[in-house]
Write a protein that holds these residues in place. Structure first.
Motif, PDB file in Angstrom:
ATOM      1  N   ASP A 551      -2.898  -1.501  -3.039  1.00  0.00           N
ATOM      2  CA  ASP A 551      -2.910  -1.320  -4.491  1.00  0.00           C
ATOM      3  C   ASP A 551      -4.272  -0.764  -4.920  1.00  0.00           C
ATOM      4  N   PRO A 552      -4.319   0.456  -5.497  1.00  0.00           N
ATOM      5  CA  PRO A 552      -5.597   1.018  -5.962  1.00  0.00           C
ATOM      6  C   PRO A 552      -6.320   0.105  -6.933  1.00  0.00           C
ATOM      7  N   TRP A 553      -5.566  -0.681  -7.718  1.00  0.00           N
ATOM      8  CA  TRP A 553      -6.193  -1.601  -8.685  1.00  0.00           C
ATOM      9  C   TRP A 553      -7.138  -2.567  -7.973  1.00  0.00           C
ATOM     10  N   VAL A 554      -6.724  -3.068  -6.815  1.00  0.00           N
ATOM     11  CA  VAL A 554      -7.539  -4.040  -6.076  1.00  0.00           C
ATOM     12  C   VAL A 554      -8.838  -3.398  -5.607  1.00  0.00           C
ATOM     13  N   HIS A 555      -8.774  -2.156  -5.143  1.00  0.00           N
ATOM     14  CA  HIS A 555      -9.982  -1.467  -4.684  1.00  0.00           C
ATOM     15  C   HIS A 555     -10.973  -1.276  -5.840  1.00  0.00           C
ATOM     16  N   ILE A 556     -10.460  -0.897  -7.019  1.00  0.00           N
ATOM     17  CA  ILE A 556     -11.332  -0.743  -8.196  1.00  0.00           C
ATOM     18  C   ILE A 556     -11.904  -2.100  -8.601  1.00  0.00           C
ATOM     19  N   PHE A 557     -11.064  -3.129  -8.564  1.00  0.00           N
ATOM     20  CA  PHE A 557     -11.481  -4.492  -8.896  1.00  0.00           C
ATOM     21  C   PHE A 557     -12.636  -4.942  -8.000  1.00  0.00           C
ATOM     22  N   LEU A 558     -12.525  -4.698  -6.684  1.00  0.00           N
ATOM     23  CA  LEU A 558     -13.576  -5.105  -5.750  1.00  0.00           C
ATOM     24  C   LEU A 558     -14.859  -4.298  -5.961  1.00  0.00           C
ATOM     25  N   GLU A 559     -14.715  -3.009  -6.207  1.00  0.00           N
ATOM     26  CA  GLU A 559     -15.902  -2.174  -6.455  1.00  0.00           C
ATOM     27  C   GLU A 559     -16.632  -2.635  -7.715  1.00  0.00           C
ATOM     28  N   THR A 560     -15.872  -2.950  -8.747  1.00  0.00           N
ATOM     29  CA  THR A 560     -16.468  -3.415 -10.002  1.00  0.00           C
ATOM     30  C   THR A 560     -17.179  -4.750  -9.800  1.00  0.00           C
ATOM     31  N   TYR A 561     -16.531  -5.644  -9.072  1.00  0.00           N
ATOM     32  CA  TYR A 561     -17.116  -6.966  -8.802  1.00  0.00           C
ATOM     33  C   TYR A 561     -18.446  -6.828  -8.056  1.00  0.00           C
ATOM     34  N   ARG A 562     -18.456  -5.986  -7.016  1.00  0.00           N
ATOM     35  CA  ARG A 562     -19.689  -5.805  -6.237  1.00  0.00           C
ATOM     36  C   ARG A 562     -20.805  -5.228  -7.116  1.00  0.00           C
ATOM     37  N   ALA A 563     -20.443  -4.284  -7.960  1.00  0.00           N
ATOM     38  CA  ALA A 563     -21.457  -3.674  -8.833  1.00  0.00           C
ATOM     39  C   ALA A 563     -22.027  -4.703  -9.805  1.00  0.00           C
ATOM     40  N   GLU A 564     -21.189  -5.551 -10.354  1.00  0.00           N
ATOM     41  CA  GLU A 564     -21.638  -6.562 -11.304  1.00  0.00           C
ATOM     42  C   GLU A 564     -22.607  -7.555 -10.670  1.00  0.00           C
ATOM     43  N   HIS A 565     -22.418  -7.816  -9.357  1.00  0.00           N
ATOM     44  CA  HIS A 565     -23.234  -8.829  -8.681  1.00  0.00           C
ATOM     45  C   HIS A 565     -24.292  -8.212  -7.769  1.00  0.00           C
ATOM     46  N   GLY A 566     -24.502  -6.907  -7.884  1.00  0.00           N
ATOM     47  CA  GLY A 566     -25.539  -6.257  -7.105  1.00  0.00           C
ATOM     48  C   GLY A 566     -25.291  -6.264  -5.609  1.00  0.00           C
ATOM     49  N   LEU A 567     -24.024  -6.231  -5.214  1.00  0.00           N
ATOM     50  CA  LEU A 567     -23.654  -6.249  -3.796  1.00  0.00           C
ATOM     51  C   LEU A 567     -23.403  -4.824  -3.317  1.00  0.00           C
ATOM     52  N   VAL A 568     -23.980  -4.474  -2.188  1.00  0.00           N
ATOM     53  CA  VAL A 568     -23.792  -3.139  -1.616  1.00  0.00           C
ATOM     54  C   VAL A 568     -22.773  -3.237  -0.491  1.00  0.00           C
ATOM     55  N   ALA A 569     -21.663  -2.524  -0.638  1.00  0.00           N
ATOM     56  CA  ALA A 569     -20.603  -2.573   0.377  1.00  0.00           C
ATOM     57  C   ALA A 569     -21.102  -1.990   1.691  1.00  0.00           C
ATOM     58  N   ARG A 570     -20.716  -2.633   2.774  1.00  0.00           N
ATOM     59  CA  ARG A 570     -21.062  -2.143   4.105  1.00  0.00           C
ATOM     60  C   ARG A 570     -19.803  -2.064   4.956  1.00  0.00           C
ATOM     61  N   SER A 571     -19.889  -1.306   6.035  1.00  0.00           N
ATOM     62  CA  SER A 571     -18.768  -1.203   6.966  1.00  0.00           C
ATOM     63  C   SER A 571     -18.723  -2.460   7.833  1.00  0.00           C
ATOM     64  N   ILE A 572     -17.554  -3.082   7.931  1.00  0.00           N
ATOM     65  CA  ILE A 572     -17.400  -4.330   8.682  1.00  0.00           C
ATOM     66  C   ILE A 572     -16.399  -4.100   9.813  1.00  0.00           C
ATOM     67  N   ALA A 573     -16.830  -4.356  11.034  1.00  0.00           N
ATOM     68  CA  ALA A 573     -15.993  -4.121  12.213  1.00  0.00           C
ATOM     69  C   ALA A 573     -14.952  -5.225  12.364  1.00  0.00           C
ATOM     70  N   PRO A 574     -13.805  -4.913  12.983  1.00  0.00           N
ATOM     71  CA  PRO A 574     -12.789  -5.945  13.229  1.00  0.00           C
ATOM     72  C   PRO A 574     -13.327  -7.145  13.993  1.00  0.00           C
ATOM     73  N   GLU A 575     -14.284  -6.912  14.910  1.00  0.00           N
ATOM     74  CA  GLU A 575     -14.850  -8.017  15.689  1.00  0.00           C
ATOM     75  C   GLU A 575     -15.541  -9.033  14.782  1.00  0.00           C
ATOM     76  N   GLU A 576     -16.270  -8.533  13.773  1.00  0.00           N
ATOM     77  CA  GLU A 576     -16.941  -9.462  12.852  1.00  0.00           C
ATOM     78  C   GLU A 576     -15.923 -10.218  12.017  1.00  0.00           C
ATOM     79  N   ILE A 577     -14.868  -9.527  11.600  1.00  0.00           N
ATOM     80  CA  ILE A 577     -13.820 -10.193  10.815  1.00  0.00           C
ATOM     81  C   ILE A 577     -13.246 -11.362  11.610  1.00  0.00           C
ATOM     82  N   LEU A 578     -12.901 -11.133  12.873  1.00  0.00           N
ATOM     83  CA  LEU A 578     -12.334 -12.200  13.696  1.00  0.00           C
ATOM     84  C   LEU A 578     -13.332 -13.331  13.902  1.00  0.00           C
TER      85      LEU A 578
END
Length: 683
Positions: A551-578
């Motif tokens: 859902d594109p809405w969720v992607h916009i929602f997450l981008e907005t949230y990160r911007a509001e809290h000064g969070l810089v998105a980074r690439s996260i590997a599947p290994e770190e997720i697990l």
């Protein structure tokens, strides 16, 4: 062993004897070899019948032998020798013929089976394939298509399908096998054994028998030595360990203290309550189903009988054995032996119900609460006899799911706990006794798993990336698809009651002194509650609105949230997720063992395999930790806690540290280690 006798005339009878199911132990195999030779040498014998003692043909291999060197005659040459004798040999099958037992029957020249006998090749559920000719003989007798379905799933075989005549391969075998392989790979989610079964059956369809047997042997050797086979066999035996019914504190009780329930009541007929009513009725228990909301009662009185009829039909029951009566009056539970409360997960509401029950029920009535994490002792405190109160945490749908967490409050009596455990067994469930704490075992661990997934979204991952990593590991669905299915508002209500959703004193991303992600709360505030609203972490369409799409809405929602809290998105590997999701969950498992909320690692693993979709071929979270290596788990937890010091549950457990210091003993030794540590008051 196997006994030999000659029936009047010229028939030799070989009887397998190894209670309870005449498993093919070394002694039984040796007995078969000896008695078959005796029948061949007896000039008066013209034919041989092999049967089993006490109405059971043979339950297959003795799995306990898998842990050490195999002794006695090998199974494959033994069956080949039977197939090669010049006197006709018939298998007389009743009761069960499973695994190696069915392979023994397939090696005989004739098979005579009782119509209700249970036949099957369940080796795939233990991480293996039928390695004594099952993949080569069965398709030649019942056809490739039927054999593929039976061997890759381990499902039982209708005895009427056995034949004495070769069954030719269907046309276009390669296309058929390619389609089956694609389906099996998708369904098995990384499990090796189902794929190997298809490969062995391809050999049966394309190679001469002798070469097919060689392929079966090679595949079996690979599987037998695999970590997945060890994991699946561990999961098999774990059910028996938790069935010993020791309290998490180490105390145990005699099963004779359990009551046999014949009449019960269920209070609350929502989704969980309806399933519990059906589960009880299927065991033959008479059930009083109570719902005070008239609309809910009317809906349940229509839905429950239909559910019961469907499940009874699925189990092969002509008529449902239990009687159900519906009522809107709590007074109607006054004569039952057990009441299971299944109302909304709200402590004040549950306390109200328990206060009422203690004034309505007879003094000796057992009271159970289907709570997923509330304090059992608090509920027991408002009753006249707290010792008769236990938690009975069912999993939805309650008449289908195999797990029952039996929650032992500090005042729960051995009689009450034993009764709940035995009732779970009657319902066909894996019952696990756990201690009383927020979330008990399963949900206490799940909370940290969910938190890590939310933190990963804050840091740059998408719901799809997290879910894909977890599904690739083997979960039937990832954390965000699972949340959408169960409803995001369920956890939201729990967090509200715990006081976590209100503004914290430090920041909007800190609650009670620890990192907190408000993302799920904000989703609920936006009306995105999951599948039931058509939108959650995904948007849903397709048949029944169940097909999850990005859902594109969720992607916009997450981008907005990160911007509001000064969070810089980074690439996260599947290994770190697990690592972040699974190791946080595993670490809490060590904390649970340390504080005796669970009696041993097998209890935790059974809970996660049977209640939370943990991939069975990984054994369970605690077994998986042992497979990965405790030292590795400890090192990665140190790493992630260093990077995220505001997440206390990433700090390695004291018990984990002690196990590593002790040389990382195998998971089967942890219970003994923990008990010794506890005796010396070192934990």
């Amino acid at each position: 062993m196997a006994t030999y006798s000659r029936l009047p005339g010229s028939v030799a009878l070989i009887t397998l004897q190894n209670p309870p199911v005449n498993a093919l132990s070394a002694a039984v195999r040796q007995g078969i070899v000896d008695t078959v030779q005796r029948a061949l040498k007896d000039p008066k014998v013209t034919s041989v019948v092999i049967c089993g003692q006490n109405g059971k043909f043979c339950g297959g291999a003795d799995i306990r032998e898998f842990a050490g060197p195999m002794l006695g005659p090998p199974l494959v040459p033994m069956i080949h020798a039977i197939e090669a004798v010049d006197k006709p040999v018939a298998a007389a099958i009743e009761g069960v013929a499973l695994g190696g037992g069915l392979e023994l029957a397939l090696g005989c020249h004739y098979r005579i089976a009782h119509s209700k006998a249970l036949l099957g090749l369940p080796e795939v559920t233990l991480g293996l394939l039928p390695g004594a000719g099952g993949t080569q003989r069965l398709p030649r007798l019942i056809g490739l298509t039927a054999a593929l379905d039976l061997i890759t799933t381990g499902q039982p075989l209708d005895p009427r399908r056995l034949s004495t005549l070769p069954c030719p391969c269907p046309p276009d075998v390669d296309s058929l096998l390619d389609k089956v392989m694609a389906k099996v790979r998708q369904r098995s989610r990384g499990a090796l054994a189902p794929v190997a079964c298809v490969q062995a059956l391809r050999a049966a369809a394309s190679l001469p028998y002798t070469q097919g047997m060689e392929k079966e042997r090679d595949l079996m050797t690979t599987l037998f030595n695999s970590g997945q086979a060890r994991a699946l066999q561990y999961a098999f035996f774990s059910q028996r360990v938790v069935g010993k019914w020791s309290l998490p504190s180490g105390a145990s009780w005699d099963n004779s203290t359990a009551r046999t329930i014949s009449k019960a009541a269920v209070i609350g007929l929502g989704t969980m309550g309806r399933g519990i009513v059906v589960a009880l009725a299927l065991t033959g228990i008479s059930v009083v189903a109570v719902e005070t909301q008239e609309k809910q009662l009317a809906e349940a009185s229509q839905a429950v009988p239909a559910m019961l009829q469907r499940e009874a039909g699925r189990r092969g029951l002509a008529t449902p054995p239990g009687v159900i009566s519906f009522s809107s009056n709590l007074q109607d539970v006054s004569e039952v032996e057990l009441v299971i409360e299944a109302v909304f997960e709200d402590m004040s509401l549950k306390l109200q119900v328990f206060r009422h029950l203690t004034s309505v029920c007879r003094p000796g009535t057992l009271l159970g609460s289907n709570t997923s994490g509330l304090d059992i002792d608090q509920l027991a405190a408002v009753t006249q006899n707290p010792g008769l109160v236990v938690g009975m945490h069912f999993f939805a749908p309650a008449h289908v799911m195999k797990l029952l967490e039996v929650v032992c409050g500090p005042r729960s009596s051995p009689e009450a706990v034993a009764t709940a455990m035995q009732l779970g067994k009657r319902m066909g469930k894996v019952s696990v006794a756990v201690g009383n704490c927020p979330g008990f075992v399963g949900n206490r661990m799940l909370k940290l798993y969910l938190e890590q997934a939310n933190f990963l979204l804050e840091e740059g991952a998408t719901p799809q990336q997290v879910d894909e990593a977890l599904e690739e590991f083997g979960f039937p669905m990832g954390v965000f698809r699972m949340s959408d299915l169960s409803g995001l508002d369920v956890g939201w209500r729990i967090r509200k009651e715990a006081g976590l959703t209100w503004p914290g004193v430090e920041s909007t991303r800190t609650r009670q002194g620890r990192r907190y992600s408000p993302l799920p709360d904000q989703m609920c505030e936006a009306g995105r509650l999951g599948q039931k609203t058509g939108k959650g972490w995904y948007q849903y369409d397709g048949p029944g609105g169940r097909v999850a799409r990005s859902d594109p809405w969720v992607h916009i929602f997450l981008e907005t949230y990160r911007a509001e809290h000064g969070l810089v998105a980074r690439s996260i590997a599947p290994e770190e997720i697990l690592e972040r999701c699974l190791y946080a969950l595993i670490n809490e498992g060590f904390n649970i063992l340390q504080d005796a909320t669970a009696a041993g690692p097998e209890d935790i693993d059974a809970i996660y395999v049977f209640g939370y979709g943990w991939p069975r071929h990984h054994g369970g979270p605690m077994f998986h930790a042992g497979q990965v290596g405790l030292g590795r788990i400890l090192e990665r937890l140190h790493h992630h806690h260093h990077n995220h010091p505001d997440v206390p549950h990433l700090k390695p457990s004291t018990l984990l540290r002690r196990l590593v210091a002790a040389g990382s003993p195998p998971v089967q030794k942890w219970r003994e280690f923990i008990n010794k540590e506890r005796v010396h008051s070192q934990l």
